[in-house]
Design a protein around this motif. Structure first.
Motif, mmCIF file in Angstrom:
data_model
loop_
_atom_site.group_PDB
_atom_site.id
_atom_site.type_symbol
_atom_site.label_atom_id
_atom_site.label_comp_id
_atom_site.label_asym_id
_atom_site.label_seq_id
_atom_site.Cartn_x
_atom_site.Cartn_y
_atom_site.Cartn_z
ATOM 1 N N PRO A 41 7.057 -7.394 -7.705
ATOM 2 C CA PRO A 41 7.925 -6.282 -8.124
ATOM 3 C C PRO A 41 9.223 -6.784 -8.744
ATOM 4 O O PRO A 41 9.753 -7.830 -8.363
ATOM 5 C CB PRO A 41 8.202 -5.533 -6.819
ATOM 6 C CG PRO A 41 7.063 -5.886 -5.938
ATOM 7 C CD PRO A 41 6.685 -7.291 -6.294
ATOM 8 N N THR A 42 9.715 -6.030 -9.703
ATOM 9 C CA THR A 42 10.923 -6.397 -10.427
ATOM 10 C C THR A 42 12.176 -6.147 -9.597
ATOM 11 O O THR A 42 13.080 -6.967 -9.565
ATOM 12 C CB THR A 42 10.997 -5.615 -11.749
ATOM 13 O OG1 THR A 42 9.742 -5.734 -12.412
ATOM 14 C CG2 THR A 42 12.079 -6.139 -12.646
ATOM 15 N N SER A 43 12.261 -4.991 -8.948
ATOM 16 C CA SER A 43 13.409 -4.666 -8.111
ATOM 17 C C SER A 43 12.982 -3.650 -7.066
ATOM 18 O O SER A 43 11.962 -2.986 -7.212
ATOM 19 C CB SER A 43 14.564 -4.123 -8.946
ATOM 20 O OG SER A 43 14.189 -2.922 -9.575
ATOM 21 N N ARG A 44 13.761 -3.518 -6.011
ATOM 22 C CA ARG A 44 13.434 -2.605 -4.918
ATOM 23 C C ARG A 44 14.463 -1.501 -4.738
ATOM 24 O O ARG A 44 14.279 -0.610 -3.926
ATOM 25 C CB ARG A 44 13.305 -3.384 -3.620
ATOM 26 C CG ARG A 44 12.204 -4.403 -3.657
ATOM 27 C CD ARG A 44 12.001 -5.077 -2.323
ATOM 28 N NE ARG A 44 11.037 -6.145 -2.401
ATOM 29 C CZ ARG A 44 9.723 -5.980 -2.492
ATOM 30 N NH1 ARG A 44 9.222 -4.785 -2.533
ATOM 31 N NH2 ARG A 44 8.924 -7.021 -2.562
ATOM 32 N N LEU A 45 15.569 -1.547 -5.495
ATOM 33 C CA LEU A 45 16.662 -0.616 -5.282
ATOM 34 C C LEU A 45 17.348 -0.288 -6.597
ATOM 35 O O LEU A 45 17.570 -1.171 -7.425
ATOM 36 C CB LEU A 45 17.682 -1.244 -4.319
ATOM 37 C CG LEU A 45 18.996 -0.513 -4.096
ATOM 38 C CD1 LEU A 45 18.755 0.754 -3.280
ATOM 39 C CD2 LEU A 45 19.983 -1.416 -3.381
ATOM 40 N N PRO A 62 7.654 -1.707 -6.737
ATOM 41 C CA PRO A 62 7.095 -2.152 -5.454
ATOM 42 C C PRO A 62 6.480 -0.985 -4.685
ATOM 43 O O PRO A 62 6.684 0.174 -5.049
ATOM 44 C CB PRO A 62 8.323 -2.709 -4.720
ATOM 45 C CG PRO A 62 9.451 -1.897 -5.253
ATOM 46 C CD PRO A 62 9.117 -1.649 -6.700
ATOM 47 N N PRO A 63 5.766 -1.259 -3.599
ATOM 48 C CA PRO A 63 5.186 -0.170 -2.800
ATOM 49 C C PRO A 63 6.239 0.771 -2.208
ATOM 50 O O PRO A 63 5.966 1.939 -1.987
ATOM 51 C CB PRO A 63 4.433 -0.888 -1.688
ATOM 52 C CG PRO A 63 4.174 -2.260 -2.220
ATOM 53 C CD PRO A 63 5.313 -2.574 -3.139
ATOM 54 N N ARG A 64 7.451 0.270 -1.962
ATOM 55 C CA ARG A 64 8.561 1.075 -1.450
ATOM 56 C C ARG A 64 9.776 0.828 -2.341
ATOM 57 O O ARG A 64 10.194 -0.319 -2.526
ATOM 58 C CB ARG A 64 8.914 0.695 -0.017
ATOM 59 C CG ARG A 64 7.757 0.755 0.926
ATOM 60 C CD ARG A 64 7.699 2.111 1.605
ATOM 61 N NE ARG A 64 6.598 2.166 2.559
ATOM 62 C CZ ARG A 64 5.483 2.853 2.355
ATOM 63 N NH1 ARG A 64 5.309 3.506 1.242
ATOM 64 N NH2 ARG A 64 4.543 2.891 3.268
ATOM 65 N N PHE A 65 10.331 1.904 -2.893
ATOM 66 C CA PHE A 65 11.491 1.795 -3.772
ATOM 67 C C PHE A 65 12.524 2.815 -3.338
ATOM 68 O O PHE A 65 12.177 3.940 -2.973
ATOM 69 C CB PHE A 65 11.083 2.041 -5.236
ATOM 70 C CG PHE A 65 12.176 1.756 -6.222
ATOM 71 C CD1 PHE A 65 12.359 0.469 -6.711
ATOM 72 C CD2 PHE A 65 13.024 2.756 -6.651
ATOM 73 C CE1 PHE A 65 13.373 0.195 -7.621
ATOM 74 C CE2 PHE A 65 14.041 2.489 -7.553
ATOM 75 C CZ PHE A 65 14.216 1.202 -8.035
ATOM 76 N N THR A 66 13.798 2.446 -3.400
ATOM 77 C CA THR A 66 14.879 3.349 -3.014
ATOM 78 C C THR A 66 15.790 3.591 -4.210
ATOM 79 O O THR A 66 16.228 2.641 -4.861
ATOM 80 C CB THR A 66 15.714 2.751 -1.855
ATOM 81 O OG1 THR A 66 14.845 2.511 -0.752
ATOM 82 C CG2 THR A 66 16.812 3.704 -1.434
#
Length: 156
Positions: A41-45, A62-66
């Motif tokens: 994933p490139t970024s998560r937030l 990603p599977p979880r992103f905020t």
């Protein structure tokens, strides 16, 4: 056959069958390549506090992103994105701010969240995406703000 030779045959065509013959050997047109990939994933937030944040173009979700917007705005554009998992959960929080999420038409989207003195919604009536397409669940909170999920057709 070379590209210029093929184009020359198409432009010189006089009957309906001639362009079809020039197109022989080309791959069949189809939907975009698989939106699910096995890359990192490139970024998560995405964070916008007293300002803005933007995530668009070709990126791996990603599977979880905020996505967090507080006294500011944010925009997530998933139309060119690829997904690291078949199901992705985007937790979107907008406190006195707003977040817009643009989702492609060929994925399954579920929107569930709470708008408290604000708006949390969009794409509720949309059906499932194409078979095998990724699923995106958008959930979270909009307090004196807005989280709006739209298809690319609804974006100006």
């Amino acid at each position: 056959m070379s590209r210029t030779g093929r184009l020359g045959r198409v432009h010189a065509a006089r009957t309906l069958g001639e362009p079809e013959a020039a197109a022989s050997g080309l791959p069949d047109p189809g939907l975009r390549d698989s939106p699910a990939v096995d890359r990192t994933p490139t970024s998560r937030l995405a964070l916008g506090v007293f300002g803005g944040c933007r995530r668009d173009g070709a990126w791996v979700v990603p599977p979880r992103f905020t996505a967090w917007s507080m006294w500011g705005g944010g925009r997530l554009d998933l139309t060119e994105a690829r997904f690291a998992a078949r199901e992705t959960v985007i937790r979107a929080v907008a406190l006195w701010g707003g977040t817009g999420i643009v989702v492609p038409d060929d994925i399954d989207v579920e929107v569930r969240g709470l708008g408290l003195f604000g708006v949390f919604g969009g794409c509720r009536a949309r059906g499932a995406g194409r078979p095998g397409a990724p699923r995106v669940v958008v959930k979270g909170l909009a307090l004196f703000g807005a989280v709006v999920v739209k298809s690319p057709r609804g974006v100006r």
